[in-house]
Design a protein around this motif. Structure first.
Motif, short mmCIF file in Angstrom:
data_model
loop_
_atom_site.label_atom_id
_atom_site.label_comp_id
_atom_site.label_asym_id
_atom_site.label_seq_id
_atom_site.Cartn_x
_atom_site.Cartn_y
_atom_site.Cartn_z
N ARG A 89 0.82 -1.23 0.00
CA ARG A 89 0.00 0.00 0.00
C ARG A 89 0.85 1.27 0.00
NH1 ARG A 89 -2.69 -3.56 3.63
NH2 ARG A 89 -1.71 -2.57 5.42
N MET A 90 2.17 1.10 -0.08
CA MET A 90 3.08 2.24 -0.06
C MET A 90 3.66 2.50 -1.44
SD MET A 90 5.42 1.35 3.22
CE MET A 90 4.91 1.60 4.88
N THR A 91 4.11 3.72 -1.63
CA THR A 91 4.85 4.03 -2.85
C THR A 91 6.26 3.48 -2.71
OG1 THR A 91 5.72 6.13 -2.02
CG2 THR A 91 3.56 6.20 -3.12
N GLU A 92 6.98 3.40 -3.80
CA GLU A 92 8.37 2.94 -3.75
C GLU A 92 9.20 3.83 -2.82
OE1 GLU A 92 9.93 0.26 -5.33
OE2 GLU A 92 7.92 -0.38 -5.88
N GLU A 93 8.96 5.13 -2.89
CA GLU A 93 9.70 6.07 -2.04
C GLU A 93 9.39 5.84 -0.56
OE1 GLU A 93 12.37 8.76 -0.74
OE2 GLU A 93 12.19 7.99 -2.78
N GLN A 94 8.13 5.58 -0.23
CA GLN A 94 7.77 5.31 1.15
C GLN A 94 8.45 4.04 1.66
OE1 GLN A 94 3.51 5.40 0.51
NE2 GLN A 94 3.32 7.29 1.71
#
Length: 112
Positions: A89-94
């Motif tokens: 559920r996260m972006t790659e950056e997160q």
């Protein structure tokens, strides 16, 4: 767990992004994403290259053995399952930010 799930867990543990994996495999990021999301199976060549990049075996990725041989990851561990679901559920950056925080808080856990 399916092939794509195992690949994703190991990729996240190793700190790679989907983009970097796709570049290493010489495929598009969307194609790589389809592999991780179990929409398509990787070719035999790509499966072998993925195993090499992630320092594991094709048998492990195909769930033929519970032992990664080259890796000590217990992907059936509840904490790994929880982190994997959260990472979905996260972006790659997160995901990368979470890894950086974890490395600062628990440096011994990230030593090879």
């Amino acid at each position: 767990m399916k092939v794509g799930d195992r690949i994703k867990v190991l990729r996240l543990q190793r700190g790679y992004t989907q983009h970097s994996m796709a570049e290493k495999l010489h495929i598009g990021r969307a194609h790589y994403s389809h592999i991780e999301n179990n929409r398509i199976n990787p070719s035999i060549d790509n499966l072998s290259r993925i195993a090499d990049i992630l320092n594991t075996t094709t048998d492990y990725l195909l769930d033929r053995t519970g032992d990664t041989s080259q890796s000590s990851v217990d992907i059936d561990h509840p904490a790994i399952q929880l982190l994997s679901r959260a990472a979905c559920r996260m972006t790659e950056e997160q995901v990368l930010q979470l890894r950086r925080v974890a490395e600062v808080l628990y440096p011994d856990a990230f030593r090879e």
